[in-house]
Write a protein that holds these residues in place. Structure first.
Motif, mmCIF file in Angstrom:
data_model
loop_
_atom_site.group_PDB
_atom_site.id
_atom_site.type_symbol
_atom_site.label_atom_id
_atom_site.label_comp_id
_atom_site.label_asym_id
_atom_site.label_seq_id
_atom_site.Cartn_x
_atom_site.Cartn_y
_atom_site.Cartn_z
ATOM 1 N N MET A 2 57.934 124.041 88.534
ATOM 2 C CA MET A 2 59.071 123.568 89.338
ATOM 3 C C MET A 2 59.889 122.577 88.512
ATOM 4 S SD MET A 2 58.947 121.589 92.930
ATOM 5 C CE MET A 2 58.878 122.989 93.988
ATOM 6 N N HIS A 3 61.208 122.755 88.556
ATOM 7 C CA HIS A 3 62.030 121.866 87.755
ATOM 8 C C HIS A 3 62.534 120.670 88.583
ATOM 9 C CE1 HIS A 3 64.906 120.412 84.915
ATOM 10 N NE2 HIS A 3 65.787 120.381 85.901
ATOM 11 N N ILE A 10 53.708 116.821 92.443
ATOM 12 C CA ILE A 10 53.998 118.258 92.298
ATOM 13 C C ILE A 10 52.680 119.031 92.182
ATOM 14 C CG2 ILE A 10 55.213 119.990 90.914
ATOM 15 C CD1 ILE A 10 57.095 117.803 89.979
ATOM 16 N N ARG A 20 59.125 123.523 99.050
ATOM 17 C CA ARG A 20 58.572 124.629 98.266
ATOM 18 C C ARG A 20 59.560 125.049 97.197
ATOM 19 N NH1 ARG A 20 54.006 127.005 100.072
ATOM 20 N NH2 ARG A 20 53.523 126.299 102.170
ATOM 21 N N SER A 21 59.067 125.357 96.026
ATOM 22 C CA SER A 21 59.996 125.813 94.985
ATOM 23 C C SER A 21 60.372 127.254 95.288
ATOM 24 C CB SER A 21 59.339 125.748 93.616
ATOM 25 O OG SER A 21 58.412 126.789 93.478
ATOM 26 N N THR A 22 61.512 127.693 94.771
ATOM 27 C CA THR A 22 61.901 129.081 95.034
ATOM 28 C C THR A 22 60.876 129.986 94.363
ATOM 29 O OG1 THR A 22 63.404 128.704 93.218
ATOM 30 C CG2 THR A 22 64.394 128.881 95.399
#
Ligand code: ADP
Length: 333
Positions: A1-2, A17, A77-79
């Motif tokens: 995740m950025h 994270i 949530r990350s994509t």
């Protein structure tokens, strides 16, 4: 995740994270401070090792493991669902402050009640004397004082109701009562204080329900007062009562200002008042919140439909059967 490095490092919120397996991959300096553990002791482990409480929802409150502070968290949530980012904020001081404020409100409410009871008692004596002495001017003035005292008593009662609801201590004393009797008694009370609107009832039902009579009267009176207040220049309010299989449905309909569609979702929020109308109409924005919580406490629900400048329809449903006798309801606020 950025996540932007600088934002991550300098954020006041603790950020953690997780990877797709749910293990911690990164924490920021605020998280080290909040959890009182070095980065090496946190990274690579499961978040549940450091938290008491449930992290399933997207937002909620938890505590650091074995400690009493309250942490508010937000989950993102990350994509592609490859990782999860959690934000934590310590809201313990804020909660304490809110508790203090509500405690103060509750004490102040009770302290204000007793001098008002004395004012009412003295008023009553003066009213009798003015009648005996046939002093109409004095009688009229005393009645005005009396009505102002009643307004204050009602406002204080509303403040105390809010504290009760917030602390899940709204008590209902249930008894089997005829709904039509309740309706009649409220309309009689309403007609004493309202001279502008007539109430037209459409009702073919005749049911008795187990409910808290005083509380349901409070709900109906509140809706009637709002219907009159927010329909200046109009002269009618309709009440429709219907029975379905499980619920009694009661609608209070006015032909007044209505509510803009974009505001309608907020109308039952505590302290919410429609922007632009606060100055024209008296009020605190608490009546609808209390009314809908009372209906919920009975196992029912309240809804609103409205068209701007055409009128509003407040509808509440009460369950036809309640098994309990006298219950301490716990409310979710
Ligand atoms: P108050 O009337 O004291 O402001 P309420 O909680 O009873 O508080 O109502 C919240 C807001 O909802 C009001 O300020 C008003 O703008 C709006 N409202 C309530 N009832 C009606 C109604 N019958 N018609 C139009 N607007 C209403």
């Amino acid at each position: 995740m950025h996540v932007d490095r600088d934002v991550f490092k300098s954020a006041l919120d603790a950020i953690i994270i997780l990877d797709s397996r749910g293990l911690i991959t990164e924490i920021n300096p605020s998280a080290v401070k909040l959890f009182k553990k070095g980065k090496a002791k946190i990274v690579g482990r499961a978040l549940s090792e450091f938290i008491d409480g449930n992290l399933q929802k997207n937002r909620g409150e938890v505590s650091p493991k074995g400690r009493g502070e309250t942490l508010q968290y937000t989950k993102v949530r990350s994509t592609g669902k490859r990782g999860i980012l959690y934000f934590f904020r310590d809201i313990s001081d804020l909660k304490l402050e809110m508790q203090r404020r509500e405690h103060f409100l509750s004490i102040a409410g009770h302290e204000l009640k007793s001098p008002l009871a004395t004012i009412k008692a003295i008023n009553y004596l003066m009213l009798r004397r003015s009648s005996i002495q046939k002093d109409d001017f004095l009688k009229e003035q005393i009645q005005k004082v009396n009505s102002k005292a009643d307004t204050l008593i009602r406002l204080i009662a509303e403040l105390l109701d809010i504290t009760k609801i917030r602390h899940k201590r709204l008590e209902l004393t249930l008894e089997k009562v005829s709904f039509n009797k309740i309706l009649k008694s409220v309309i009689d009370d309403f007609e004493k204080i309202n001279k502008t609107h007539r109430v037209e009832v459409h009702n073919k039902t005749n049911v008795s329900l187990k409910l808290d009579k005083a509380r349901i009267e409070q709900v109906i009176l509140n809706l009637l007062k709002n219907a009159a207040k927010y329909s200046p220049g109009k002269d009618a309010i309709f009440i429709n009562v219907e029975k379905s299989k499980k619920y009694l449905k009661c609608e209070i309909i006015d032909f007044g200002l209505g509510i803009p569609p974009e505001q309608i979702g907020k109308i039952f929020n505590l302290y919410y008042r429609l922007p632009g109308r606060e100055r024209t109409f008296d009020g605190l924005g608490v009546g609808l919140f209390i009314a809908s919580e009372i209906v919920k406490a009975h196992g029912g629900k309240m809804k609103v439909k409205s068209a701007l400048n055409r009128g509003s329809q407040f509808i509440f449903y009460l369950p036809l059967t309640t098994k309990l006798n006298r219950v301490r309801y716990s409310l979710t606020v």
